[in-house]
Design a protein around this motif. Structure first.
Motif, PDB file in Angstrom:
ATOM      1  N   ASN A 140     -34.119  -5.409   1.832  1.00 25.43           N
ATOM      2  CA  ASN A 140     -33.020  -5.005   2.712  1.00 25.43           C
ATOM      3  C   ASN A 140     -31.869  -4.337   1.972  1.00 25.43           C
ATOM      4  OD1 ASN A 140     -34.339  -5.989   4.977  1.00 25.43           O
ATOM      5  ND2 ASN A 140     -33.483  -8.032   4.729  1.00 25.43           N
ATOM      6  N   ASP A 141     -31.950  -4.278   0.660  1.00 32.47           N
ATOM      7  CA  ASP A 141     -30.863  -3.709  -0.128  1.00 32.47           C
ATOM      8  C   ASP A 141     -30.708  -2.221   0.182  1.00 32.47           C
ATOM      9  OD1 ASP A 141     -29.689  -2.287  -2.548  1.00 32.47           O
ATOM     10  OD2 ASP A 141     -29.346  -4.390  -3.062  1.00 32.47           O
ATOM     11  N   PRO A 142     -29.499  -1.796   0.574  1.00 32.28           N
ATOM     12  CA  PRO A 142     -29.283  -0.379   0.903  1.00 32.28           C
ATOM     13  C   PRO A 142     -29.594   0.561  -0.266  1.00 32.28           C
ATOM     14  CG  PRO A 142     -27.414  -1.707   1.633  1.00 32.28           C
ATOM     15  CD  PRO A 142     -28.309  -2.606   0.821  1.00 32.28           C
ATOM     16  N   LEU A 143     -29.359   0.122  -1.487  1.00 31.36           N
ATOM     17  CA  LEU A 143     -29.648   0.957  -2.643  1.00 31.36           C
ATOM     18  C   LEU A 143     -31.149   1.215  -2.767  1.00 31.36           C
ATOM     19  CD1 LEU A 143     -28.473   2.438  -5.063  1.00 31.36           C
ATOM     20  CD2 LEU A 143     -28.624   0.312  -6.354  1.00 31.36           C
ATOM     21  N   LEU A 144     -31.965   0.186  -2.562  1.00 34.10           N
ATOM     22  CA  LEU A 144     -33.415   0.362  -2.613  1.00 34.10           C
ATOM     23  C   LEU A 144     -33.874   1.268  -1.474  1.00 34.10           C
ATOM     24  CD1 LEU A 144     -36.164  -0.373  -3.904  1.00 34.10           C
ATOM     25  CD2 LEU A 144     -36.291  -2.195  -2.217  1.00 34.10           C
ATOM     26  N   GLN A 145     -33.344   1.069  -0.290  1.00 36.11           N
ATOM     27  CA  GLN A 145     -33.719   1.902   0.851  1.00 36.11           C
ATOM     28  C   GLN A 145     -33.345   3.363   0.605  1.00 36.11           C
ATOM     29  OE1 GLN A 145     -31.855   0.002   4.190  1.00 36.11           O
ATOM     30  NE2 GLN A 145     -33.327  -1.678   4.240  1.00 36.11           N
ATOM     31  N   ALA A 161     -34.902   8.892  -0.996  1.00 38.19           N
ATOM     32  CA  ALA A 161     -34.669  10.005  -1.923  1.00 38.19           C
ATOM     33  C   ALA A 161     -35.956  10.414  -2.636  1.00 38.19           C
ATOM     34  CB  ALA A 161     -33.591   9.624  -2.936  1.00 38.19           C
ATOM     35  N   VAL A 162     -36.722   9.429  -3.099  1.00 43.65           N
ATOM     36  CA  VAL A 162     -37.973   9.731  -3.806  1.00 43.65           C
ATOM     37  C   VAL A 162     -38.957  10.430  -2.880  1.00 43.65           C
ATOM     38  CG1 VAL A 162     -40.035   8.664  -4.833  1.00 43.65           C
ATOM     39  CG2 VAL A 162     -37.759   7.908  -5.541  1.00 43.65           C
ATOM     40  N   VAL A 163     -39.157   9.864  -1.699  1.00 41.44           N
ATOM     41  CA  VAL A 163     -40.125  10.443  -0.763  1.00 41.44           C
ATOM     42  C   VAL A 163     -39.668  11.834  -0.317  1.00 41.44           C
ATOM     43  CG1 VAL A 163     -41.162  10.178   1.533  1.00 41.44           C
ATOM     44  CG2 VAL A 163     -41.056   8.222  -0.020  1.00 41.44           C
TER      45      VAL A 163
END
Length: 97
Positions: free
Chosen positions: A16-21, A26-28
């Motif tokens: 749920n971390d916004p940074l991971l999301q 960004a990667v995709v």
């Protein structure tokens, strides 16, 4: 709190971390943009970019499955604790009853 419960909660916070999301998006998005921007004549680069995109998507699916596994384990532990609590309550009533 058991280690499994702690890991389940930690895994859920990560998912749920916004940074991971944001990083996932960004990667995709960068890989999709790369695939779409390459001319058809650059077949090797296109295939490599498509492979990286598929790999990134697979990574995030596996990551979610691992986290879902911890979430499931936490639910099972909670259910087990509830069953034990009911069992103890019944035993207590039988002793006092």
């Amino acid at each position: 709190m058991s280690q499994a419960q702690h890991r389940a909660e930690q895994a859920q916070r990560l998912l749920n971390d916004p940074l991971l999301q944001e990083a996932r998006r960004a990667v995709v998005q960068a890989l999709q943009t790369e695939v779409l921007s390459l001319p058809l004549g650059e077949r090797e680069r296109r295939e490599a970019a498509v492979a990286m995109l598929k790999g990134a998507e697979q990574f995030f699916r596996v990551f979610e499955l691992v986290i879902d596994g911890y979430t499931l384990e936490r639910a099972e532990l909670t259910n087990e604790a509830q069953i034990q609590a009911r069992h103890h309550a019944i035993e207590e009533r039988m002793r006092n009853g």
